[in-house]
Design an enzyme around this catalytic site. Structure first.
Site, PDB file in Angstrom:
ATOM      1  N   LYS A  42      -7.724 -12.359  -6.556  1.00 42.07           N
ATOM      2  CA  LYS A  42      -7.911 -11.900  -5.147  1.00 42.07           C
ATOM      3  C   LYS A  42      -6.959 -10.644  -4.862  1.00 42.07           C
ATOM      4  O   LYS A  42      -6.208 -10.442  -6.008  1.00 42.07           O
ATOM      5  CB  LYS A  42      -7.442 -13.079  -4.569  1.00 42.07           C
ATOM      6  CG  LYS A  42      -5.872 -13.576  -4.774  1.00 42.07           C
ATOM      7  CD  LYS A  42      -5.789 -15.047  -4.206  1.00 42.07           C
ATOM      8  CE  LYS A  42      -4.185 -15.297  -4.223  1.00 42.07           C
ATOM      9  NZ  LYS A  42      -3.998 -16.720  -4.035  1.00 42.07           N
ATOM     10  N   TYR A 252      15.071  12.118   6.336  1.00 43.71           N
ATOM     11  CA  TYR A 252      14.984  11.838   7.668  1.00 43.71           C
ATOM     12  C   TYR A 252      16.206  11.211   7.983  1.00 43.71           C
ATOM     13  O   TYR A 252      16.904  10.392   7.272  1.00 43.71           O
ATOM     14  CB  TYR A 252      13.783  10.801   7.957  1.00 43.71           C
ATOM     15  CG  TYR A 252      12.675  11.385   8.011  1.00 43.71           C
ATOM     16  CD1 TYR A 252      12.526  12.492   8.994  1.00 43.71           C
ATOM     17  CD2 TYR A 252      11.686  11.192   7.310  1.00 43.71           C
ATOM     18  CE1 TYR A 252      11.228  13.057   9.233  1.00 43.71           C
ATOM     19  CE2 TYR A 252      10.255  11.912   7.390  1.00 43.71           C
ATOM     20  CZ  TYR A 252      10.055  12.789   8.501  1.00 43.71           C
ATOM     21  OH  TYR A 252       8.937  13.482   8.608  1.00 43.71           O
TER      22      TYR A 252
END
Ligand SMILES: *Cc1c(COP(=O)(O)O)cnc(C)c1O
Length: 351
Positions: A42, A252
Site C-alpha cells: 500500500k 528562516y
C-alpha cells in the site's frame, strides 16, 4: 512547449537498493517459519515506488500482495497476477464489488455489510478481516457465526495486531481471540502477523505473514535488528556553495549563526519533499563517510548544510541524507513508517 524537449536531470533522487529489498523479503520469509511471507505494498510500497519494488519482490518469491485502495490494486496488477492481490479496505459499494471481480483481485471483507455486498455481486474468492481488538477495520467477533459468512469462499481469514512492536499483553490477548476465529471460520489459510508480529514467534505466523515496514528497511522490534538492511537512500544535489563570515546567520528565523568563517552548501531538498522541519539543526548528510550537520531551519525546497568537513564537495555534487530508519526515527521523533511514506514526488526514483 515541445513534448520531446529533454528534461534536465533531477536534483533529488531516491535510490532503491533492490538487492537489500529482496534480501529483506527472504529474511522475513525465513523468519515466518512454515508460513509464507507476503508483502504490504500500500501507499506505493510505503513511498518507494511499485514499479521497481514489485518485480524485485516477485523475483525473490513473493506471491501475496496487500493494497489499501482500488487505484493501488489497478497499479499492482500491471506488475503481478491479479489473483495474488488483496484489497484491504474492501468494497464500499456494489459497483466496487463488481470492479474487484472484473479486475480479478480479492477484496478483504470487513463487515457483514461488505460480505452481503460481495455475495450480491456474485461472490468468489475473497478475504475476511476479523477485528480482534484494534477497533479499526474488520468484522466484529460477535458476527463471525453469521450465516452469510458460511456462504463465502474465503481464501485468507486474517486479523491485525495493534501493538506487535511492543511487549504488550495485547498481543497474546489478540492471539487468543484469533485462535477462536480460526476454529469458527473455515478458510483456505489464516494470516495474522505484520513485520513486528513475525518477530513474536511461531504462534503468530499461521499460514501467511504480511510484512510491510521491515521489507523497506524498518526495524520495528529489536529481534529484527541485524537481519534487515536499509533499502531507501534519499540523496540531494548541492545547488549552491557559500562562504560565511563569523556572525552570518542561516535560513528562516536565523536559528543558526556562524561563530567562525565557514563553508556551507545549499541542497535541493526541503519539507515539501518530506524532509520535515523537525530535521532543522538536527539532521545530517553524508559525504564520503563524513557526517555534515544541517544548519538552521529546513525550508520548503532547500536545506543548508555545513561543508567544513567536506572540502572537495562543490555545486552539483550529491549528498546522501542520513536516513537509517530506526536511528532517524529516534533523532526526528517521526515513526519509521512516516519517514518512508513522507518522501515526496520530486525524487527521481532510481536503483
Ligand atoms: C499495513 C498493514 C500490514 C503491514 O504492516 P507493517 O507493520 O508495515 O509490517 C499488514 N497488515 C495490514 C492489515 C496492514 O494494514
Amino acid at each position: 512547449m515541445p513534448d520531446d524537449l529533454p528534461l534536465p536531470p533531477a536534483a533529488l533522487r531516491l535510490r532503491l537498493d533492490t538487492a537489500a529489498l529482496a534480501s529483506n523479503w527472504r529474511a522475513l520469509d525465513a523468519l515466518s517459519g512454515r508460513a509464507r511471507a507476503g508483502a504490504a505494498i500500500k501507499a506505493d510500497c510505503y513511498g518507494l515506488g511499485m514499479s521497481a519494488a514489485l518485480p524485485t519482490l516477485a523475483a525473490a518469491g513473493c506471491q501475496d500482495w496487500f493494497v489499501a485502495h482500488w487505484q493501488e490494486a489497478a497499479a499492482a496488477v500491471r506488475h503481478v497476477p491479479a489473483a495474488q492481490v488483496s484489497m484491504l479496505h474492501g468494497p464500499m459499494t456494489d459497483a466496487e464489488a463488481v470492479y474487484a471481480r472484473a479486475l480479478g483481485v480479492r477484496p478483504v471483507l470487513n463487515s457483514l455489510e461488505q460480505v452481503r455486498r460481495w455475495l450480491r455481486a456474485g461472490g468468489g474468492a475473497c478475504e475476511l478481516m476479523v477485528d480482534t481488538g484494534m477497533s479499526r477495520l474488520g468484522l466484529p467477533l460477535g458476527d463471525i457465526l453469521d450465516p452469510a459468512i458460511a456462504k463465502l469462499e474465503i481464501e485468507t481469514c486474517m486479523s491485525h495486531l495493534a501493538s506487535a512492536d511492543e511487549d504488550s499483553g495485547q498481543n497474546a490477548a489478540q492471539l487468543g481471540r484469533f485462535r477462536d476465529v480460526m476454529r469458527a471460520v473455515p478458510a483456505r489459510r489464516y494470516s495474522f502477523a505484520n513485520s513486528a508480529g513475525i518477530a513474536l514467534g511461531p504462534d503468530y505466523h499461521c499460514d501467511l505473514t504480511r510484512p510491510g515496514l521491515a521489507l523497506y528497511g524498518g526495524v520495528p522490534r529489536g529481534e529484527l535488528a541485524g537481519k534487515i538492511a536499509q533499502v531507501a537512500y534519499p540523496e540531494a544535489a548541492v545547488i549552491q556553495v557559500r562562504q560565511l563570515a563569523a556572525g552570518d546567520s542561516v535560513g528562516y528565523n536565523a536559528t543558526f549563526t556562524a561563530d567562525r568563517a565557514m563553508r556551507v552548501g545549499v541542497i535541493a531538498i526541503g519539507y515539501a519533499d518530506g524532509y520535515l522541519r523537525c530535521w532543522s539543526g538536527r539532521g545530517y548528510v553524508l559525504w564520503h563517510g563524513q557526517r555534515l550537520p544541517v544548519l538552521g531551519r529546513v525550508s520548503m525546497d532547500m536545506t543548508i548544510v555545513d561543508l567544513t568537513a567536506a572540502e572537495n564537495c562543490g555545486e552539483g555534487d550529491w549528498l546522501a541524507l542520513e536516513y537509517t530508519l530506526p536511528e532517524a526515527a529516534a533523532a526526528s521523533g517521526l515513526s519509521q513508517y512516516e519517514l518512508l511514506t513522507l518522501l515526496g514526488r520530486r525524487f527521481a526514483r532510481c536503483q
